[in-house]
Design a protein around this motif. Structure first.
Motif, PDB file in Angstrom:
ATOM      1  N   ASN A 154      97.022  48.973  49.784  1.00 23.79           N
ATOM      2  CA  ASN A 154      95.668  49.131  50.306  1.00 23.79           C
ATOM      3  C   ASN A 154      94.586  49.151  49.222  1.00 23.79           C
ATOM      4  OD1 ASN A 154      95.962  49.391  53.343  1.00 23.79           O
ATOM      5  ND2 ASN A 154      97.547  50.779  52.604  1.00 23.79           N
ATOM      6  N   VAL A 155      93.565  49.993  49.389  1.00 27.24           N
ATOM      7  CA  VAL A 155      92.410  49.978  48.489  1.00 27.24           C
ATOM      8  C   VAL A 155      92.831  50.329  47.066  1.00 27.24           C
ATOM      9  CG1 VAL A 155      90.131  50.973  48.039  1.00 27.24           C
ATOM     10  CG2 VAL A 155      90.865  50.565  50.387  1.00 27.24           C
ATOM     11  N   ARG A 156      93.794  51.241  46.925  1.00 34.00           N
ATOM     12  CA  ARG A 156      94.248  51.631  45.585  1.00 34.00           C
ATOM     13  C   ARG A 156      94.881  50.433  44.865  1.00 34.00           C
ATOM     14  NH1 ARG A 156      97.672  55.558  46.903  1.00 34.00           N
ATOM     15  NH2 ARG A 156      96.011  57.103  47.015  1.00 34.00           N
ATOM     16  N   GLU A 157      95.636  49.614  45.587  1.00 34.84           N
ATOM     17  CA  GLU A 157      96.245  48.427  44.984  1.00 34.84           C
ATOM     18  C   GLU A 157      95.178  47.418  44.588  1.00 34.84           C
ATOM     19  OE1 GLU A 157      99.343  44.795  46.085  1.00 34.84           O
ATOM     20  OE2 GLU A 157      98.913  46.352  47.574  1.00 34.84           O
ATOM     21  N   GLY A 208      92.305  55.695  51.513  1.00 35.69           N
ATOM     22  CA  GLY A 208      91.109  56.492  51.283  1.00 35.69           C
ATOM     23  C   GLY A 208      90.982  57.686  52.201  1.00 35.69           C
ATOM     24  N   LYS A 209      92.115  58.308  52.523  1.00 36.08           N
ATOM     25  CA  LYS A 209      92.084  59.447  53.448  1.00 36.08           C
ATOM     26  C   LYS A 209      91.335  60.639  52.851  1.00 36.08           C
ATOM     27  CE  LYS A 209      96.632  59.430  53.982  1.00 36.08           C
ATOM     28  NZ  LYS A 209      97.012  58.176  53.294  1.00 36.08           N
ATOM     29  N   GLU A 210      91.494  60.870  51.535  1.00 35.95           N
ATOM     30  CA  GLU A 210      90.782  61.994  50.930  1.00 35.95           C
ATOM     31  C   GLU A 210      89.272  61.736  50.910  1.00 35.95           C
ATOM     32  OE1 GLU A 210      90.586  64.788  46.906  1.00 35.95           O
ATOM     33  OE2 GLU A 210      92.314  63.474  47.225  1.00 35.95           O
ATOM     34  N   THR A 268      92.659  57.784  62.616  1.00 37.03           N
ATOM     35  CA  THR A 268      93.542  56.803  61.980  1.00 37.03           C
ATOM     36  C   THR A 268      92.698  55.853  61.137  1.00 37.03           C
ATOM     37  OG1 THR A 268      95.134  56.896  63.802  1.00 37.03           O
ATOM     38  CG2 THR A 268      95.270  55.004  62.331  1.00 37.03           C
ATOM     39  N   VAL A 269      93.025  55.767  59.848  1.00 31.73           N
ATOM     40  CA  VAL A 269      92.295  54.882  58.940  1.00 31.73           C
ATOM     41  C   VAL A 269      92.980  53.515  58.945  1.00 31.73           C
ATOM     42  CG1 VAL A 269      91.360  54.613  56.627  1.00 31.73           C
ATOM     43  CG2 VAL A 269      91.850  56.898  57.506  1.00 31.73           C
ATOM     44  N   PRO A 270      92.277  52.439  59.287  1.00 29.94           N
ATOM     45  CA  PRO A 270      92.911  51.118  59.310  1.00 29.94           C
ATOM     46  C   PRO A 270      93.279  50.657  57.908  1.00 29.94           C
ATOM     47  CG  PRO A 270      90.550  50.921  59.678  1.00 29.94           C
ATOM     48  CD  PRO A 270      90.860  52.380  59.688  1.00 29.94           C
ATOM     49  N   PRO A 271      94.414  49.968  57.749  1.00 34.13           N
ATOM     50  CA  PRO A 271      94.779  49.443  56.429  1.00 34.13           C
ATOM     51  C   PRO A 271      93.826  48.346  55.993  1.00 34.13           C
ATOM     52  CG  PRO A 271      96.276  48.609  58.111  1.00 34.13           C
ATOM     53  CD  PRO A 271      95.409  49.621  58.789  1.00 34.13           C
ATOM     54  N   MET A 326      85.329  50.440  60.845  1.00 33.14           N
ATOM     55  CA  MET A 326      85.136  51.563  59.932  1.00 33.14           C
ATOM     56  C   MET A 326      83.764  52.201  60.133  1.00 33.14           C
ATOM     57  SD  MET A 326      87.539  52.625  57.935  1.00 33.14           S
ATOM     58  CE  MET A 326      86.653  53.419  56.584  1.00 33.14           C
ATOM     59  N   ILE A 327      82.756  51.386  60.395  1.00 31.56           N
ATOM     60  CA  ILE A 327      81.411  51.929  60.628  1.00 31.56           C
ATOM     61  C   ILE A 327      81.400  52.798  61.882  1.00 31.56           C
ATOM     62  CG2 ILE A 327      79.038  51.319  61.214  1.00 31.56           C
ATOM     63  CD1 ILE A 327      79.390  48.849  59.385  1.00 31.56           C
TER      64      ILE A 327
END
Length: 472
Positions: free
Chosen positions: A368-371, A185-187, A319-322, A159-160
Motif C-alpha cells: 500500500n502507501v508505505r510500499e 494509513g490507519k494511524e 475500513t480503509v480501502p487499499p 476516501m473523501i
C-alpha cells in the motif's frame, strides 16, 4: 512510535522549570497540598488568593498551578484566563467543591488542563500530576511530525466521503475500530479523528500491540507499582493512565492474547485500570481507537479474539480501502513522496513521467502507501537528479537483492530450485530453528518486522504447513 519510560520526579537540573504553585485561601489546604507535591520531587510555592497568584505566575512562570475555584479578589476561572495570557505553557489544575458539568466545561474552555472535586485523596492529586508529567515527557521525547507529514492526501471520492464521515464521528465519544491492510494509513486516520475531537488538546498515546511480548505489553497498558515484580524499582504509569482525558490508540489489536483481551475488556467496561501490584483501581477517562489488518470477526470465529471485546470495540467500524482501489491517489502520493524524499536528501524534486505514472497505477501495491513511499525514495536516488521514468522504478514486491539471494541459497540449498515463496518459507523456518524459536531474534536476523514474521507464520499454517514457532 511507542515511548517506554519510567515516571518519576524531575531531575535537579529541571527543578527551575518544575515549580508548582498552590493557590488556596485556606492555609491548611495549602499546607496539605504542598506536602503531597513535594513528595513527587517538585519545588512548591504558595499563594493566598488569585491576585497573589497572578503576581507569582508572572515572576516564576511555574510548570503547574493548582488553584481553588472560590477565592477572594480573583476567583479561579479568572485566574485561569490570566495564567493563559501571562504563561501559556503552564499547566493548570482546578480544585472545586462545586463540581458540575458546566463548571468543568467552563474551566476547560478557559484553559484548565484538569479539575478535581473536593474532598479528594492525595492519591488522586498524585495521579493527576503524574499524568501531566507523562504528557510533558511524551512531548519532549517524541519529535513532532511536520504538518505536511500529518496530512491525509487524497482525491479519491471514496476516501473523501470517509473523511467527511469521520469529521462527525470525531465529535462523539464513540470507540472506533479501523480495519485495513498494512500500510494503508490507519494511524493517520486515528490522529485525524483525535485532532478533530473535543480531546484534541489532550494526550494522544499510541501503543503497537504487535511490537511487545505479552509480559511487557501488560505493564505498558496498565502500569505497575514499585516492587510488583522483579525489576519494578519504581511506579510506572500505563498507557491508559497516560491517555487520561485524551485518546488511546491501540495498533494491531488482533495481536493481543486472550488473557490480555479479558483485562482490556474490563477497563473499557468499567473505565478503571488495575495496575500490576496495585491495591485499588484507578479511574480513567479515555477514548479508544483500535486498528487491525485482519478481519476481527474471522478471528472471533477462529477462537483467537473475544466476541464480547469485538462488540465493545466495533462501535463505529471503519475500513480503509487499499491503494490499488484508489488509482487516482497514486500520482498525487507519488509526487508528494518525491518532494519529501528530495527534501530529506538535499536534492531538487524531480518530475515524474507519464509512463512512470501509468506503470505505478498498474501495480498491485500489496504494501500500500508505505510500499509506494519506499519505491519513490529508491527512484529519486536511482534517477540521480533527472526525471523519474519507468526504468527508475525498481519493483517494490517479490524481488530479493543479489546479496540476500546468495544467503538464501546457502541456507536452503535443498529448495534452491523451488519457488521464491518456498525458499522464503524455508529460510524463515531454518532461522527460527537456529535462534531456538525466538521470534524477536529471528525477525531481526531476517531484516523484517515482528509483525511481518507473525503474518508469514500464520500464512504458512493456514496453508497446512507445520511451522514450529515461539508461543507468544
Amino acid at each position: 512510535m511507542s515511548v517506554q519510560q519510567t515516571i518519576q520526579g524531575p531531575s535537579p537540573a529541571a527543578e527551575e522549570s518544575r515549580t508548582v504553585l498552590i493557590v488556596d485561601d485556606e492555609p491548611s489546604m495549602r499546607t496539605a497540598l504542598s506536602e503531597t507535591v513535594r513528595r513527587l520531587g517538585y519545588q512548591v510555592r504558595g499563594a493566598i488568593d488569585g491576585a497573589d497568584a497572578i503576581e507569582q505566575v508572572e515572576r516564576l512562570k511555574p510548570w503547574l498551578v493548582v488553584t481553588d475555584l472560590k477565592m477572594p479578589r480573583v476567583a479561579g476561572l479568572e485566574l485561569v484566563k490570566a495564567i493563559k495570557q501571562k504563561a501559556p505553557q503552564t499547566f493548570i489544575i482546578l480544585m472545586t467543591a462545586y463540581g458540575t458539568v458546566e463548571t468543568a466545561v467552563e474551566a476547560m474552555k478557559c484553559g484548565a488542563n484538569d479539575y478535581i472535586l473536593k474532598p479528594f485523596s492525595t492519591d488522586l492529586v498524585e495521579r493527576v500530576i503524574l499524568n501531566l508529567q507523562a504528557t510533558t515527557a511524551l512531548d519532549e521525547q517524541e519529535t513532532p511530525m511536520p504538518a505536511e507529514a500529518r496530512a491525509i492526501l487524497t482525491q479519491d471520492a471514496g476516501m473523501i466521503r470517509l473523511l467527511t464521515t469521520l469529521e462527525g464521528v470525531a465529535a462523539s465519544q464513540a470507540t472506533v475500530l479501523i480495519s485495513g491492510e498494512s500500510g494503508t494509513g490507519k494511524e493517520l486516520l486515528a490522529r485525524y479523528i483525535h485532532a478533530r475531537s473535543p480531546r484534541a488538546h489532550r494526550p494522544f498515546v499510541a501503543l503497537n500491540c504487535a511490537a511487545l511480548p505479552d509480559s511487557l505489553l501488560e505493564s505498558e497498558l496498565f502500569g505497575h507499582e514499585r516492587g510488583a515484580f522483579t525489576g519494578a524499582i519504581q511506579k510506572k504509569l500505563g498507557k491508559f493512565e497516560m491517555a487520561h482525558t485524551g485518546t488511546l490508540f491501540l495498533d494491531e489489536i488482533s495481536e493481543m492474547n486472550l488473557g490480555l483481551q479479558a483485562k482490556l475488556l474490563r477497563v473499557l467496561q468499567e473505565r478503571e485500570v488495575d495496575r500490576i501490584g496495585g491495591r485499588e483501581p484507578v479511574p480513567v477517562n479515555i477514548r479508544v481507537i483500535a486498528t487491525t489488518n485482519r478481519s476481527l470477526y474471522h478471528e472471533v470465529t477462529q477462537g483467537r479474539f473475544r466476541e464480547d471485546l469485538f462488540y465493545r470495540l466495533n462501535v463505529f467500524p471503519v475500513t480503509v480501502p487499499p491503494l490499488r482501489e484508489r488509482p487516482g491517489d497514486i500520482p498525487l502520493l507519488a509526487r508528494h513522496f518525491l518532494r519529501s524524499s528530495a527534501q530529506r536528501n538535499g536534492l531538487t524534486a524531480p518530475t515524474l513521467s507519464d509512463r512512470a505514472i501509468a506503470d505505478l497505477q498498474q501495480r498491485p501495491w500489496k504494501g500500500n502507501v508505505r510500499e509506494l513511499e519506499n519505491v519513490m525514495e529508491r527512484a529519486i536516488l536511482v534517477a540521480a537528479g533527472g526525471a523519474v521514468d519507468v526504468d527508475h522504478l525498481m519493483p517494490g514486491d517479490g524481488v530479493v537483492p543479489v546479496r540476500e539471494m546468495e544467503t538464501v541459497e546457502a541456507l536452503v540449498a535443498p529448495s534452491a530450485h523451488g519457488s521464491l515463496w518456498e525458499m522464503e518459507r524455508d529460510l524463515i523456518v531454518k532461522t527460527l530453528a537456529r535462534v531456538k524459536e525466538n521470534r524477536t531474534h529471528a525477525a531481526k536476523e531476517l531484516g523484517i518486522s515482528i509483525r511481518t514474521l507473525r503474518n508469514k507464520l500464520r500464512e504458512y499454517r493456514d496453508m497446512g504447513y507445520q511451522v514450529e514457532a515461539e508461543k507468544s
